[in-house]
Write a protein that holds these residues in place. Structure first.
Motif, PDB file in Angstrom:
ATOM      1  N   ALA A 430       0.815  -1.219   0.000  1.00  0.00           N
ATOM      2  CA  ALA A 430       0.000   0.000   0.000  1.00  0.00           C
ATOM      3  C   ALA A 430       0.844   1.263   0.000  1.00  0.00           C
ATOM      4  CB  ALA A 430      -0.926  -0.011   1.216  1.00  0.00           C
ATOM      5  N   GLY A 431       2.168   1.118   0.098  1.00  0.00           N
ATOM      6  CA  GLY A 431       3.052   2.271  -0.049  1.00  0.00           C
ATOM      7  C   GLY A 431       3.799   2.703   1.189  1.00  0.00           C
ATOM      8  N   LEU A 432       3.642   2.016   2.320  1.00  0.00           N
ATOM      9  CA  LEU A 432       4.374   2.394   3.516  1.00  0.00           C
ATOM     10  C   LEU A 432       5.837   1.991   3.402  1.00  0.00           C
ATOM     11  CD1 LEU A 432       1.365   2.455   4.555  1.00  0.00           C
ATOM     12  CD2 LEU A 432       2.293   1.835   6.793  1.00  0.00           C
ATOM     13  N   SER A 433       6.715   2.739   4.054  1.00  0.00           N
ATOM     14  CA  SER A 433       8.119   2.360   4.123  1.00  0.00           C
ATOM     15  C   SER A 433       8.251   1.079   4.928  1.00  0.00           C
ATOM     16  CB  SER A 433       8.934   3.468   4.792  1.00  0.00           C
ATOM     17  OG  SER A 433       8.604   3.551   6.182  1.00  0.00           O
ATOM     18  N   ALA A 434       9.397   0.436   4.824  1.00  0.00           N
ATOM     19  CA  ALA A 434       9.605  -0.799   5.578  1.00  0.00           C
ATOM     20  C   ALA A 434       9.523  -0.549   7.081  1.00  0.00           C
ATOM     21  CB  ALA A 434      10.956  -1.409   5.212  1.00  0.00           C
ATOM     22  N   LEU A 435      10.074   0.567   7.557  1.00  0.00           N
ATOM     23  CA  LEU A 435      10.022   0.898   8.975  1.00  0.00           C
ATOM     24  C   LEU A 435       8.591   1.130   9.430  1.00  0.00           C
ATOM     25  CD1 LEU A 435      11.698   1.543  11.557  1.00  0.00           C
ATOM     26  CD2 LEU A 435      11.673   3.937  10.813  1.00  0.00           C
TER      27      LEU A 435
END
Length: 476
Positions: A430-435
């Motif tokens: 969905a586009g969130l960073s890995a962190l």
């Protein structure tokens, strides 16, 4: 967001503040907050019996001044002095003026057994290596007594910066910490010694970047994907799941169940458990041609229940999209292939898997969780989510690690990690960073575990089913 800072950063901020304040003002702020917390815990201060365990540091001074405030309200306060010649002179004088008394350690057992409250002011944030032999018996006496135990700033004997416990330590019911949280208050195993934690603002000015962060509801809500009017399933993201085997088809089902509830628009499954996945989740897009030819995805999850299928892991790592590697995938992933990736990689080991990757014992990882997750992130040049009672997420680029404690012991059940992998992978798609994907997924997964269990055993499928409730709870 809760933040925690290192001892060095805290001490620098304290020095800068003390230079602007009248002498002793900062200690009085801390003592006032400590006394208020103790009074609240006691309920009725007048007539209560309070024992202060006093070492030679400034937190001993905090405890003495707080004890003086309680004594003025009618409590019977006795300070047990472990180092009389180095006791904070001003604090001791204030306690005696208020009607409090002092005693030698030989009297501690009698005093503690009669106490309503024990205040731990033995060692400050600079303490290393556990309690000294003369202090360790006092910690045991307090733990075995009927008294409530309050720690000043942090429980004596724990490592403030790392959360390690390298020897005997005080077990507190409440820790009153000043200015900011310290990492050891949020990270296992030290977190278990802190009890409830109450933060007292004493006016410290701290840098923007902390040593450790703990997301809260509003932080997670701000990161969760929300579809717009123009969204379709592809714009919302498609997550690929390469998981399961003939022996472990359930791992594929559970990973897909987490992914379907993680915010992506569609889930594409590749692997030998297609029949089991479709039977449980007919909305899943199934491919039998391997990850490289499965169709477009915005992120991959690989490894849960995969057995020895190294080819699927290699194909996924070669993809130019974010990838989450879990379970068998951690064992099968080539380190150089992970390090060579240009797209984000999120690895999600438990302590045993992290130990195998680092070449150390499981006990070494569990005893030094923050150091272990950071070392692993650097070794693989990836973001690493270390599962456990408190989950830690560290990025290879450094910066603040994140800690999550929303979970419950009932999450220690087969398949729970597969659900977490699917959920985090969907957030990646969905586009969130890995962190952000790792820390938000850990937060939701922990809440879902609490909702599913509600004080009773729950299976991994129950946890997956409770993710929408956790999501709504965070958003609302």
């Amino acid at each position: 967001m809760r933040t925690a800072y290192s001892v060095e950063t805290v001490r620098t901020a304290e020095r800068e503040l003390m230079a602007r304040l009248p002498e002793g003002a900062l200690m009085q702020r801390a003592a006032a907050g400590l006394a208020a917390a103790c009074a609240e815990l006691l309920g009725r201060v007048y007539g209560s019996r309070v024992v202060l365990l006093i070492g030679s540091g400034d937190n001993g001074g905090d405890a003495l001044y707080a004890g003086a405030r309680l004594a003025r309200r009618g409590a019977g306060v006795t300070a047990v002095l472990l180092a009389p010649e180095r006791t904070h002179a001003g604090g001791l004088a204030a306690l005696r003026r208020a009607g409090g008394t002092s005693a030698a350690p030989a009297a501690a057992e009698r005093l503690i057994r009669r106490a309503d409250l024990v205040v731990d002011g033995i060692v400050g944030i600079g303490g290393k290596g556990g309690l000294r032999p003369d202090a360790a018996p006092l910690a045991e006496l307090a733990a075995d007594s009927r008294a409530a135990v309050v720690a000043v700033d942090l429980p004596s004997g724990i490592e403030a910066d790392t959360g390690e416990v390298l020897g005997a330590a005080v077990r507190a019911d409440l820790t009153v910490t000043f200015g900011t949280h310290k990492p050891g208050l949020l990270i296992d195993p030290a977190r278990e010694y802190a009890g409830s934690v109450r933060l007292v603002d004493i006016g410290l000015e701290l840098p923007a970047e902390a040593e450790l962060e703990a997301l809260q509801h509003t932080d997670v809500a701000a990161r969760l994907p929300v579809p717009g009017a123009a969204s379709d399933k592809y714009r919302r993201g498609v997550v690929g799941i390469a998981a399961g085997s003939a022996r472990y088809p359930g791992a594929a089902v559970l990973a897909v169940s987490g992914a379907l509830r993680g915010g992506a628009g569609a889930v594409r499954y590749v692997g030998p458990a297609a029949d089991a996945v479709i039977a449980r989740f007919p909305e899943t897009l199934v491919s039998g041609q391997g990850p490289a030819r499965a169709g477009r995805v915005q992120a991959w999850v690989v490894g849960p229940g995969a057995g020895d299928d190294a080819s699927a892991v290699a194909e996924v790592l070669a993809a130019e999209v974010p990838v989450l590697v879990d379970a068998d995938g951690l064992r099968l992933a080539d380190r150089d292939a992970v390090r060579a990736r240009s797209a984000p990689t999120l690895m999600t080991p438990h302590a045993g898997e992290a130990a195998a990757l680092l070449g150390v014992s499981r006990e070494a990882v569990e005893g030094a969780r923050l150091a272990s997750v950071r070392e692993l992130a650097g070794l693989y040049e990836a973001t690493v989510l270390l599962k456990g009672a408190t989950t830690l997420v560290a990025d290879a680029r450094g910066g603040a690690a994140r800690v999550n404690s929303t979970g419950t012991a009932w999450l220690a059940t087969a398949g729970s990690g597969d659900v977490l992998s699917g959920l985090a992978g969907s957030l990646l798609a969905a586009g969130l960073s890995a962190l952000d994907a790792g820390s938000a997924a850990a937060y939701l997964h922990g809440l879902a575990g609490r909702f599913a269990a509600d004080g009773a055993p729950a299976g991994a499928h129950d946890v997956a089913a409770a993710i929408p409730d956790a999501w709504r709870d965070v958003r609302d």
